[in-house]
Design a protein around this motif. Structure first.
Motif, PDB file in Angstrom:
ATOM      1  N   THR A  64       0.846  -1.187   0.000  1.00  0.00           N
ATOM      2  CA  THR A  64       0.000   0.000   0.000  1.00  0.00           C
ATOM      3  C   THR A  64       0.889   1.249   0.000  1.00  0.00           C
ATOM      4  N   GLY A  65       0.304   2.372   0.305  1.00  0.00           N
ATOM      5  CA  GLY A  65       1.068   3.607   0.360  1.00  0.00           C
ATOM      6  C   GLY A  65       1.012   4.370  -0.952  1.00  0.00           C
ATOM      7  N   ALA A  66       1.737   5.500  -0.983  1.00  0.00           N
ATOM      8  CA  ALA A  66       1.728   6.354  -2.167  1.00  0.00           C
ATOM      9  C   ALA A  66       2.343   5.672  -3.378  1.00  0.00           C
ATOM     10  N   ASP A  67       3.384   4.835  -3.139  1.00  0.00           N
ATOM     11  CA  ASP A  67       4.058   4.145  -4.241  1.00  0.00           C
ATOM     12  C   ASP A  67       4.280   2.679  -3.862  1.00  0.00           C
ATOM     13  N   PRO A  68       3.278   1.825  -4.013  1.00  0.00           N
ATOM     14  CA  PRO A  68       3.427   0.421  -3.620  1.00  0.00           C
ATOM     15  C   PRO A  68       4.480  -0.318  -4.443  1.00  0.00           C
ATOM     16  N   TYR A  69       4.749   0.122  -5.673  1.00  0.00           N
ATOM     17  CA  TYR A  69       5.780  -0.520  -6.479  1.00  0.00           C
ATOM     18  C   TYR A  69       7.161  -0.345  -5.842  1.00  0.00           C
ATOM     19  N   GLU A  70       7.387   0.793  -5.198  1.00  0.00           N
ATOM     20  CA  GLU A  70       8.656   1.015  -4.501  1.00  0.00           C
ATOM     21  C   GLU A  70       8.789   0.057  -3.324  1.00  0.00           C
ATOM     22  N   GLN A  71       7.691  -0.181  -2.581  1.00  0.00           N
ATOM     23  CA  GLN A  71       7.717  -1.139  -1.477  1.00  0.00           C
ATOM     24  C   GLN A  71       8.017  -2.541  -1.999  1.00  0.00           C
ATOM     25  N   TYR A  72       7.429  -2.884  -3.118  1.00  0.00           N
ATOM     26  CA  TYR A  72       7.672  -4.181  -3.755  1.00  0.00           C
ATOM     27  C   TYR A  72       9.148  -4.329  -4.126  1.00  0.00           C
ATOM     28  N   GLN A  73       9.722  -3.308  -4.749  1.00  0.00           N
ATOM     29  CA  GLN A  73      11.123  -3.366  -5.169  1.00  0.00           C
ATOM     30  C   GLN A  73      12.060  -3.480  -3.972  1.00  0.00           C
ATOM     31  N   GLU A  74      11.727  -2.811  -2.869  1.00  0.00           N
ATOM     32  CA  GLU A  74      12.564  -2.896  -1.668  1.00  0.00           C
ATOM     33  C   GLU A  74      12.555  -4.311  -1.102  1.00  0.00           C
ATOM     34  N   LEU A  75      11.393  -4.969  -1.104  1.00  0.00           N
ATOM     35  CA  LEU A  75      11.319  -6.343  -0.610  1.00  0.00           C
ATOM     36  C   LEU A  75      12.126  -7.286  -1.494  1.00  0.00           C
ATOM     37  N   ILE A  76      11.996  -7.181  -2.804  1.00  0.00           N
ATOM     38  CA  ILE A  76      12.732  -8.049  -3.717  1.00  0.00           C
ATOM     39  C   ILE A  76      14.232  -7.838  -3.560  1.00  0.00           C
ATOM     40  N   ALA A  77      14.676  -6.601  -3.407  1.00  0.00           N
ATOM     41  CA  ALA A  77      16.103  -6.315  -3.218  1.00  0.00           C
ATOM     42  C   ALA A  77      16.616  -6.947  -1.924  1.00  0.00           C
ATOM     43  N   TRP A  78      15.803  -6.876  -0.847  1.00  0.00           N
ATOM     44  CA  TRP A  78      16.199  -7.482   0.432  1.00  0.00           C
ATOM     45  C   TRP A  78      16.325  -8.990   0.283  1.00  0.00           C
ATOM     46  N   ILE A  79      15.389  -9.625  -0.406  1.00  0.00           N
ATOM     47  CA  ILE A  79      15.411 -11.073  -0.596  1.00  0.00           C
ATOM     48  C   ILE A  79      16.665 -11.505  -1.341  1.00  0.00           C
ATOM     49  N   TYR A  80      17.000 -10.823  -2.419  1.00  0.00           N
ATOM     50  CA  TYR A  80      18.143 -11.227  -3.236  1.00  0.00           C
ATOM     51  C   TYR A  80      19.476 -10.888  -2.592  1.00  0.00           C
ATOM     52  N   ALA A  81      19.471 -10.056  -1.565  1.00  0.00           N
ATOM     53  CA  ALA A  81      20.692  -9.763  -0.828  1.00  0.00           C
ATOM     54  C   ALA A  81      20.838 -10.638   0.417  1.00  0.00           C
ATOM     55  N   SER A  82      19.852 -11.509   0.646  1.00  0.00           N
ATOM     56  CA  SER A  82      19.815 -12.302   1.876  1.00  0.00           C
ATOM     57  C   SER A  82      20.130 -13.761   1.615  1.00  0.00           C
ATOM     58  N   GLU A  83      20.581 -14.442   2.668  1.00  0.00           N
ATOM     59  CA  GLU A  83      20.809 -15.880   2.645  1.00  0.00           C
ATOM     60  C   GLU A  83      20.063 -16.522   3.810  1.00  0.00           C
ATOM     61  N   ASP A  84      19.750 -17.800   3.640  1.00  0.00           N
ATOM     62  CA  ASP A  84      19.133 -18.586   4.709  1.00  0.00           C
ATOM     63  C   ASP A  84      17.909 -17.861   5.280  1.00  0.00           C
ATOM     64  N   ILE A  85      16.913 -17.649   4.427  1.00  0.00           N
ATOM     65  CA  ILE A  85      15.729 -16.892   4.838  1.00  0.00           C
ATOM     66  C   ILE A  85      14.760 -17.786   5.604  1.00  0.00           C
ATOM     67  N   LYS A  86      14.204 -17.237   6.674  1.00  0.00           N
ATOM     68  CA  LYS A  86      13.186 -17.919   7.458  1.00  0.00           C
ATOM     69  C   LYS A  86      11.925 -17.069   7.473  1.00  0.00           C
ATOM     70  N   VAL A  87      10.780 -17.743   7.589  1.00  0.00           N
ATOM     71  CA  VAL A  87       9.537 -17.033   7.834  1.00  0.00           C
ATOM     72  C   VAL A  87       9.224 -17.164   9.318  1.00  0.00           C
ATOM     73  N   GLY A  88       8.872 -16.050   9.925  1.00  0.00           N
ATOM     74  CA  GLY A  88       8.472 -16.040  11.324  1.00  0.00           C
ATOM     75  C   GLY A  88       6.968 -15.914  11.426  1.00  0.00           C
ATOM     76  N   TYR A  89       6.374 -16.609  12.392  1.00  0.00           N
ATOM     77  CA  TYR A  89       4.908 -16.628  12.537  1.00  0.00           C
ATOM     78  C   TYR A  89       4.564 -16.594  14.014  1.00  0.00           C
ATOM     79  N   ARG A  90       3.765 -15.612  14.404  1.00  0.00           N
ATOM     80  CA  ARG A  90       3.261 -15.540  15.780  1.00  0.00           C
ATOM     81  C   ARG A  90       1.746 -15.668  15.724  1.00  0.00           C
ATOM     82  N   PRO A  91       1.191 -16.833  16.099  1.00  0.00           N
ATOM     83  CA  PRO A  91      -0.247 -17.064  15.961  1.00  0.00           C
ATOM     84  C   PRO A  91      -1.109 -16.186  16.874  1.00  0.00           C
TER      85      PRO A  91
END
Length: 283
Positions: A64-91
């Motif tokens: 969401t936000g004024a420019d959601p495409y920018e938020q999308y690009q930031e997430l993709i950049a973080w993923i490709y710069a990361s190793e051993d990714i985990k998903v965290g879940y708090r029920p």
């Protein structure tokens, strides 16, 4: 309210439940099984094999936000710069956080809807069970000298050494747990042991013996995590220094009181960060 995160190998994380980015309609959080059956008679069957299937979490990431495409690009950049990714879940709100290793199969780049939100279908393939990651103590430390029985030849009593232990703990997961111990050098001939408590006191049920020394500036990491089990000197797997007569890669049984100890042949202060993993099929 339940919450989701992504976390990488160095501990950086992305909150997936914010005003600008959130998970919508997640699926696949429960267990599934691969089974085969044998016909016993008309309308009656017997399960021949049953094993836990590899899970996959799917849903939509909403930007969401004024420019959601920018938020999308930031997430993709973080993923490709990361190793051993985990998903965290708090029920549950203020409840325990559970982590699972994942492979990101896809994050589709969707279209903005009529309210301006960018909806992106995603799929995360699970690479592990869910686990709590509990630092039992911030560190094991001890300066008390004790008599030890060295592994080195000649085998004589009387060497001075150091020893320390964690606070007792109890695991409540669905399968046996694991431990990661990070030991900074210098340290000589470290031993990591697992003890259980019964009516007669403490009894050793697992032991890792490292037949060597670690210099100052280096780190020894010992882990019994099923997908990473090993002994690492800095980032290099270093199995040749293990005492192969020992059950080095022990798992931690659920239920019952346990503790982890660290000892060495040095009379220096010991320091180690200990993390215990409690595994769950579903949470």
């Amino acid at each position: 309210m339940r919450r989701f995160w992504l976390k990488n190998a160095i501990g950086d994380s992305i909150d997936l439940m914010t005003r600008k980015l959130f998970v919508y309609k997640p699926k696949g959080l429960g267990p599934s099984y691969e089974s085969s059956y044998e016909r016993m008679s008309e309308g009656f069957f017997s399960a021949k094999t049953r094993r836990l299937a590899q899970g996959s979490i799917a849903g939509e990431l909403v930007f969401t936000g004024a420019d959601p495409y920018e938020q999308y690009q930031e997430l993709i950049a973080w993923i490709y710069a990361s190793e051993d990714i985990k998903v965290g879940y708090r029920p549950r709100e203020n409840g325990e956080i559970y982590y699972a290793r994942i492979d990101i199969e896809r994050i589709d780049k969707g279209e903005r809807n009529v309210t301006g939100e960018l909806q992106c279908p995603f799929a995360f393939r699970l690479l592990s069970l869910w686990a709590t990651e509990t630092p039992i103590t911030t560190a094991i430390s001890a300066t008390t000298l004790r008599l030890v029985y060295p592994r080195r030849y000649p085998f004589v009593y009387g060497n001075e050494g150091s020893a320390g232990e964690t606070e007792p703990f109890i695991l409540s997961g669905h399968v046996p747990g694991a431990v990661r111990v990070v030991i900074p050098g210098p340290i000589a001939y470290p031993i990591v042991s697992l003890y259980t408590k019964d009516n007669d006191g403490w009894m050793k049920i697992g032991e890792m013996v490292y037949d060597g020394s670690i210099p100052s500036g280096s780190t020894l990491t010992f882990t019994t995590e099923p997908d990473k089990a090993g002994v690492y000197r800095d980032s290099t797997l270093y199995l040749q220094a293990l005492d192969v007569t020992k059950d080095n890669f022990f798992r931690i049984p659920t239920g019952g009181t346990r503790k982890i100890t660290l000892s060495s042949d040095d009379d220096t202060t010991l320091s180690a960060v200990v993390t215990v993993y409690d595994y769950y099929v579903s949470i």
